[in-house]
Write a protein that holds these residues in place. Structure first.
Motif, short mmCIF file in Angstrom:
data_model
loop_
_atom_site.label_atom_id
_atom_site.label_comp_id
_atom_site.label_asym_id
_atom_site.label_seq_id
_atom_site.Cartn_x
_atom_site.Cartn_y
_atom_site.Cartn_z
N UNK A 320 0.94 -1.20 0.16
CA UNK A 320 0.10 0.06 -0.15
C UNK A 320 0.89 1.37 0.01
N UNK A 321 1.92 1.12 0.97
CA UNK A 321 3.01 2.46 0.79
C UNK A 321 3.51 2.84 -0.61
N UNK A 322 3.91 1.69 -1.21
CA UNK A 322 4.49 1.78 -2.63
C UNK A 322 3.45 2.12 -3.52
N UNK A 323 2.25 1.64 -3.52
CA UNK A 323 1.26 1.66 -4.53
C UNK A 323 0.87 3.16 -4.60
N UNK A 324 1.02 4.04 -3.27
CA UNK A 324 0.58 5.50 -3.07
C UNK A 324 1.92 6.31 -3.10
N UNK A 325 3.00 5.73 -3.45
CA UNK A 325 4.22 6.72 -3.56
C UNK A 325 4.72 7.12 -2.22
N UNK A 326 4.57 6.31 -1.34
CA UNK A 326 5.09 6.67 -0.09
C UNK A 326 6.37 5.95 0.41
N UNK A 327 6.81 5.21 -0.55
CA UNK A 327 8.17 4.59 -0.64
C UNK A 327 8.46 4.21 -2.04
N UNK A 328 9.84 4.35 -2.46
CA UNK A 328 10.22 4.32 -3.72
C UNK A 328 11.01 2.56 -3.65
N UNK A 329 10.84 2.10 -2.84
CA UNK A 329 11.79 0.93 -2.70
C UNK A 329 11.05 -0.23 -3.71
N UNK A 330 11.88 -0.66 -4.72
CA UNK A 330 11.40 -1.35 -5.87
C UNK A 330 11.10 -2.56 -5.81
N UNK A 331 11.63 -3.18 -4.38
CA UNK A 331 11.24 -4.60 -3.98
C UNK A 331 9.74 -4.74 -3.79
N UNK A 332 9.23 -3.86 -3.66
CA UNK A 332 7.74 -3.72 -3.10
C UNK A 332 6.51 -4.00 -4.43
N UNK A 333 7.28 -3.85 -5.76
CA UNK A 333 6.28 -3.69 -6.86
C UNK A 333 5.68 -4.95 -7.02
N UNK A 334 6.37 -6.17 -6.80
CA UNK A 334 5.76 -7.60 -7.38
C UNK A 334 4.74 -8.07 -5.95
N UNK A 335 4.56 -7.06 -5.19
CA UNK A 335 4.15 -7.82 -3.75
C UNK A 335 2.62 -8.21 -3.96
N UNK A 336 1.78 -7.77 -4.87
CA UNK A 336 0.37 -8.35 -5.16
C UNK A 336 0.19 -9.68 -5.41
N UNK A 337 1.27 -10.05 -6.33
CA UNK A 337 1.46 -11.62 -6.45
C UNK A 337 1.74 -12.35 -5.37
#
Length: 355
Positions: A320-337
């Motif tokens: 959620x933090x990544x989705x809303x731009x609250x963190x730029x940590x690219x490790x989080x991009x694939x988390x929905x899977x």
């Protein structure tokens, strides 16, 4: 000899600390230390942020909440500091804390400092070159579950943590709370959620007792003796520690433990080398825990299904933090899977009873 010790690296963009304010604060509260301040970051955590702080000749570890966190009930640095200050004396695997700061003018959030625990942290796979034979995997598996049983044996009233949580109604509150957290951080539609929640409400067992529970017990929160990696010398990340049902803690450990025979979607998200030859299976871990504690483990299918749901929600909150731009940590991009795989495993376990 190769050095497999976990080490800090450069601080991630957007997660820098105010070194001038931090340096002034440390000088005021740790008198006698040299003024030179150097900060690096441990890169592998997903929730609270952890930094290596070198103040002259003194080495410390700093913990603070993540930037942009939406979860008001999480990341309570004062609570975590208090738990560790009471726990270390009777459970030396817990870090020894040094200093707590709730002055928001320093870093914009509360934080605390603790002494480092130097050792090996094993994550998805053993580091290249580290001996990890079937015999070592077996002994480490045993240490893993024995150490959890040791934590559950502590007298929480005797060490001054009797007010940490409310064991009455713990499971019901947990199911309700994690369900609310899922809907509060939802970004995708997962049809499994409603079926899992309905099943948990219908099948909720009576509590198996009350102990201190870590609530995030897995390999990458353990520090291993660099001279013998079958020995656990540190347990990290106590932000969710409370008093509750010990089988829920065991369930969480099992949710992170991927067996060699698990389906591919779970293999892709394993948190440690739990499928290595020699490693115990989830069923074997349950059997050993029962032998060590004498607890009735006949309803572990519920605890595992709930734990997988809970871990899915934790991952969803991070995403959620990544989705809303609250963190730029690219490790989080694939988390929905990852969320989807955990929810499907939770539902399957609930419907089949398979551990």
């Amino acid at each position: 000899m190769p050095d497999f010790e976990d080490r800090a690296t450069a601080v991630r963009a957007g997660e820098e600390l105010n070194l001038e304010a931090l340096g002034s604060y440390l000088q005021a509260h740790l008198p006698g230390e040299a003024a030179r301040l150097e900060v690096k970051q441990f890169p592998s955590g997903h929730s609270n942020l952890t930094y290596s702080v070198q103040l002259g000749g003194r080495e410390l570890v700093l913990r603070r909440p993540p930037f942009g966190s939406k979860v008001k009930s999480a990341h309570d640095m004062g609570r975590e500091f208090r738990v560790l200050s009471k726990l270390h004396g009777v459970y030396p695997q817990a870090p020894e804390v040094v200093l707590y700061c709730d002055d928001l003018t320093v870093l914009g959030a509360p934080f605390y400092l603790m002494k480092p625990i130097h050792g090996v942290i094993i994550r998805r796979s053993p580091p290249a070159g580290l001996e990890f034979t079937p015999g070592i995997a077996r002994l480490l598996s045993e240490s893993f579950i024995d150490n959890l049983a040791q934590l559950h044996s502590l007298d929480y009233n005797g060490i001054g943590l009797g007010d940490l949580g409310k064991p009455e109604g713990y499971l019901e509150r947990q199911v309700r709370g994690w369900t609310e957290r899922y809907y509060g951080s939802r970004t995708h539609e997962f049809p499994e959620v409603e079926r899992i929640v309905s099943w948990m409400k219908e099948r909720m067992p009576s509590a198996s007792g009350a102990t201190l529970v870590h609530n995030d017990y897995k390999y990458d929160n353990l520090v291993l003796d660099p001279n013998d990696i079958t020995k656990i010398i540190g347990v990290l990340d106590w932000e969710m520690c409370t008093i509750g049902d010990p089988l829920s803690d065991l369930g969480t450990a099992l949710a992170y433990w991927i067996d060699a025979g698990d389906p591919e979607p779970l293999q892709r998200i394993r948190w440690g080398p739990t499928r290595q030859p020699g490693s115990m299976t989830r069923a074997q871990l349950i059997e050993r825990y029962q032998e060590k504690t004498g607890r009735d483990v006949s309803q572990m299918d519920f605890y595992l299904a709930f734990a997988r749901f809970k871990v899915a929600v934790i991952v969803q909150q991070i995403y959620y933090r990544y989705h809303h731009g609250l963190t730029k940590d690219e490790r989080f991009a694939a988390m929905p899977a990852v969320v989807e795989s955990l929810l499907r495993a939770s539902l399957q376990g609930a419907e089949t009873g398979i551990i």
